[in-house]
Design an enzyme around this catalytic site. Structure first.
Site, PDB file in Angstrom:
ATOM      1  N   SER A   1       0.872  -1.252  -0.080  1.00  0.00           N
ATOM      2  CA  SER A   1      -0.112  -0.027   0.014  1.00  0.00           C
ATOM      3  C   SER A   1       0.955   1.357  -0.012  1.00  0.00           C
ATOM      4  O   SER A   1       2.043   1.061   0.226  1.00  0.00           O
ATOM      5  CB  SER A   1      -0.958  -0.118   1.255  1.00  0.00           C
TER       6      SER A   1
HETATM    7  N1  SAH Z   1      -0.922  -4.869   3.953  1.00  0.00           N
HETATM    8  C1  SAH Z   1      -0.231  -5.098   2.749  1.00  0.00           C
HETATM    9  C2  SAH Z   1      -0.888  -4.969   1.521  1.00  0.00           C
HETATM   10  C3  SAH Z   1      -1.873  -5.833   1.155  1.00  0.00           C
HETATM   11  S1  SAH Z   1      -2.366  -6.238  -0.377  1.00  0.00           S
HETATM   12  C4  SAH Z   1       1.357  -4.791   3.000  1.00  0.00           C
HETATM   13  O1  SAH Z   1       1.744  -3.914   3.887  1.00  0.00           O
HETATM   14  O2  SAH Z   1       2.240  -5.091   2.102  1.00  0.00           O
HETATM   15  C5  SAH Z   1      -3.746  -7.262  -0.156  1.00  0.00           C
HETATM   16  C6  SAH Z   1      -3.458  -8.592   0.421  1.00  0.00           C
HETATM   17  O3  SAH Z   1      -4.768  -9.137   1.044  1.00  0.00           O
HETATM   18  C7  SAH Z   1      -2.826  -9.514  -0.601  1.00  0.00           C
HETATM   19  O4  SAH Z   1      -1.545  -9.925  -0.235  1.00  0.00           O
HETATM   20  C8  SAH Z   1      -3.805 -10.440  -0.828  1.00  0.00           C
HETATM   21  O5  SAH Z   1      -3.272 -12.086  -1.014  1.00  0.00           O
HETATM   22  C9  SAH Z   1      -4.422 -10.579   0.718  1.00  0.00           C
HETATM   23  N2  SAH Z   1      -5.771 -11.182   0.745  1.00  0.00           N
HETATM   24  C10 SAH Z   1      -6.898 -11.127  -0.193  1.00  0.00           C
HETATM   25  N3  SAH Z   1      -7.785 -11.702   0.179  1.00  0.00           N
HETATM   26  C11 SAH Z   1      -7.764 -12.622   1.192  1.00  0.00           C
HETATM   27  C12 SAH Z   1      -8.274 -13.261   2.272  1.00  0.00           C
HETATM   28  N4  SAH Z   1      -9.710 -13.826   2.110  1.00  0.00           N
HETATM   29  N5  SAH Z   1      -7.580 -13.893   3.354  1.00  0.00           N
HETATM   30  C13 SAH Z   1      -6.231 -13.524   3.599  1.00  0.00           C
HETATM   31  N6  SAH Z   1      -5.546 -12.547   2.823  1.00  0.00           N
HETATM   32  C14 SAH Z   1      -6.259 -12.207   1.637  1.00  0.00           C
END
Ligand code: SAH
Length: 213
Positions: free
Chosen positions: A61
């Site tokens: 992000s």
């Molecule tokens: N917080 C992260 C950015 C997140 S991007 C950072 O600091 O880099 C969003 C993430 O959510 C992705 O890695 C994706 O794989 C995960 N995601 C999406 N759906 C999900 C679910 N149902 N359970 C766990 N993770 C999930």
């Protein structure tokens, strides 16, 4: 030539000018090097206030959004925090500076493993990474004082609301994945849940079920 110190100063200035004013959050973001969470060519841009691509088609992000979400979460040193969506691990690393313990989950095993390695390398020992579908939360560690979701859900997921302690706070982007979403702050009270809309954001979608990698 831009020195590291100059880059860092600009990074912190961008955060402040976009509304990240909480001193503890700023200190955490000054301490944790975002470069450690970005691979290859993109590492050069780690101190810029923009989202960047990571493995598995996901994104790390934008730092100011990480700062604003962390600030809205009002984390204290006694908090047990759940993050849904480990991604690169950067948000979890920021939380680890402010909380007692952080649990972070991702549906991509590869991202969970890579983040675990970075935490180990940086000596961040109060973070536990679990490869699991976070739409159901993490019942074995519930309740949580704080929950942060870093992928967009159509509604705040029911199991996550249920795993929030009374007095606890959850921050979650809500809306269709291909549109602008609203960042929502949920506070669990004795009577139920209070919702506040904070700002518009854009996140990758929360997807049910484990990914294949
Ligand atoms: N917080 C992260 C950015 C997140 S991007 C950072 O600091 O880099 C969003 C993430 O959510 C992705 O890695 C994706 O794989 C995960 N995601 C999406 N759906 C999900 C679910 N149902 N359970 C766990 N993770 C999930």
């Amino acid at each position: 030539m831009t020195t590291n110190a100059e880059r860092k100063m600009r990074f912190l200035y961008a955060l402040r000018s976009r509304g990240v004013t909480d001193a503890r959050v700023l200190t955490a973001m000054e301490t944790v090097d975002r470069r450690a969470f970005v691979r290859g060519l993109f590492a050069e841009r780690a101190e810029e206030d923009m989202p960047l691509p990571i493995a598995c088609g996901q994104t790390i992000s934008q730092p100011s959004v990480v700062g604003l979400m962390t600030q809205a979460l009002q984390v204290t040193p006694r908090c047990k925090v759940l993050e849904v969506g480990t991604g690169s691990g950067y948000q979890a690393a920021i939380l680890s500076q402010l909380a007692r313990r952080v649990y972070t989950v991702d549906r991509h095993r590869r991202l969970a493993n890579e983040a675990r390695n970075v935490f180990e390398r940086l000596g961040l020992t109060n973070i536990t990474v679990i490869a699991t579908d976070g739409s159901f939360g993490l019942p074995e560690q519930a309740p949580f004082d704080r929950i942060i979701v870093t992928a967009a859900a159509e509604d705040p997921p029911g199991p996550l609301l249920a795993q929030l302690r009374e007095g606890g706070i959850m921050v979650v982007p809500v809306g269709q994945s291909d549109a602008v979403q609203s960042l929502i702050k949920v506070v669990r009270t004795a009577e139920g849940f209070d919702y506040t809309e904070l700002r518009t954001v854009r996140f990758v979608p929360l997807v049910e079920g484990m990914a294949s990698d």
